[in-house]
Design a protein around this motif. Sequence first.
Motif, PDB file in Angstrom:
ATOM      1  N   SER A   1       0.873  -1.172   0.000  1.00  0.00           N
ATOM      2  CA  SER A   1       0.000   0.000   0.000  1.00  0.00           C
ATOM      3  C   SER A   1       0.909   1.220   0.000  1.00  0.00           C
ATOM      4  CB  SER A   1      -0.941  -0.001   1.201  1.00  0.00           C
ATOM      5  OG  SER A   1      -0.218  -0.046   2.404  1.00  0.00           O
TER       6      SER A   1
ATOM      7  N   PRO B   1     -12.868   5.138  -6.133  1.00  0.00           N
ATOM      8  CA  PRO B   1     -11.726   4.248  -6.344  1.00  0.00           C
ATOM      9  C   PRO B   1     -11.828   3.544  -7.695  1.00  0.00           C
ATOM     10  CG  PRO B   1     -12.738   3.859  -4.201  1.00  0.00           C
ATOM     11  CD  PRO B   1     -13.646   4.776  -4.950  1.00  0.00           C
ATOM     12  N   PHE B   2     -10.687   3.191  -8.248  1.00  0.00           N
ATOM     13  CA  PHE B   2     -10.649   2.444  -9.499  1.00  0.00           C
ATOM     14  C   PHE B   2      -9.459   1.500  -9.464  1.00  0.00           C
ATOM     15  CE2 PHE B   2      -8.286   6.360 -10.085  1.00  0.00           C
ATOM     16  CZ  PHE B   2      -7.122   5.952 -10.744  1.00  0.00           C
ATOM     17  N   THR B   3      -9.510   0.484 -10.330  1.00  0.00           N
ATOM     18  CA  THR B   3      -8.450  -0.518 -10.375  1.00  0.00           C
ATOM     19  C   THR B   3      -7.716  -0.451 -11.705  1.00  0.00           C
ATOM     20  OG1 THR B   3      -9.683  -1.978  -8.900  1.00  0.00           O
ATOM     21  CG2 THR B   3      -7.944  -2.990 -10.218  1.00  0.00           C
TER      22      THR B   3
ATOM     23  N   ALA C   1      -2.850   3.878  -2.831  1.00  0.00           N
ATOM     24  CA  ALA C   1      -2.937   2.739  -3.738  1.00  0.00           C
ATOM     25  C   ALA C   1      -2.682   1.463  -2.963  1.00  0.00           C
ATOM     26  CB  ALA C   1      -1.920   2.883  -4.869  1.00  0.00           C
TER      27      ALA C   1
ATOM     28  N   PHE D   1      -7.176   4.846  -4.700  1.00  0.00           N
ATOM     29  CA  PHE D   1      -8.174   5.543  -3.900  1.00  0.00           C
ATOM     30  C   PHE D   1      -7.870   7.037  -3.953  1.00  0.00           C
ATOM     31  CE2 PHE D   1      -7.528   1.301  -2.304  1.00  0.00           C
ATOM     32  CZ  PHE D   1      -8.817   0.821  -2.101  1.00  0.00           C
TER      33      PHE D   1
ATOM     34  N   GLU E   1      -5.479  -2.716 -13.917  1.00  0.00           N
ATOM     35  CA  GLU E   1      -5.084  -4.118 -14.066  1.00  0.00           C
ATOM     36  C   GLU E   1      -3.609  -4.209 -14.439  1.00  0.00           C
ATOM     37  OE1 GLU E   1      -6.986  -6.753 -13.291  1.00  0.00           O
ATOM     38  OE2 GLU E   1      -8.561  -5.334 -12.729  1.00  0.00           O
TER      39      GLU E   1
ATOM     40  N   LYS F   1      -5.375  -1.035  -6.859  1.00  0.00           N
ATOM     41  CA  LYS F   1      -6.587  -0.273  -6.593  1.00  0.00           C
ATOM     42  C   LYS F   1      -6.160   1.105  -6.121  1.00  0.00           C
ATOM     43  CE  LYS F   1     -11.220  -0.476  -4.940  1.00  0.00           C
ATOM     44  NZ  LYS F   1     -12.264  -1.317  -4.406  1.00  0.00           N
TER      45      LYS F   1
END
Length: 142
Positions: free
Chosen positions: A70, A94-96, A78, A88, A98, A86
Amino acid sequence: GIALDRHIHDLDFIQYCFGEPVQARAACSRFDNDVPGHVQTWLDYGNNAAISATGSWMMPKSFGFKMSYSAVFETAAAFFEGRGVKVFPAEGEPFTVEVDGDGYAAEIEHFAKLVGGQERTMVVTPEDARESVRMALEVTEQ
């Protein structure tokens, strides 16, 4: 011990991303035979920037192998575990992001191509590797 088996990868990745810290300190828990089994390292980068990393062989077997991180930045945080990061953000949802493949497979592929005679761009230098070994040995001596 743990520092040269698993924790060295933490220190290597941190050094790759952020360079050499101003100061490092660590604490170890040891098995009955005095071999380090759990290590927590704190890296000071000055300017109010710090990183901590943990490596352990002492987790219960049911915990399994976990690799994650993190990070807290000025406008977001993140979290990485597995195949995505992910994010924040301070504002918004929030979004991921890949991640394609994994670092282990890419490392093995890179090494195999080198051994096979294919010229590759060096991502990590021998000097970088030496510094990671030095840091890993240093943290278990504290």
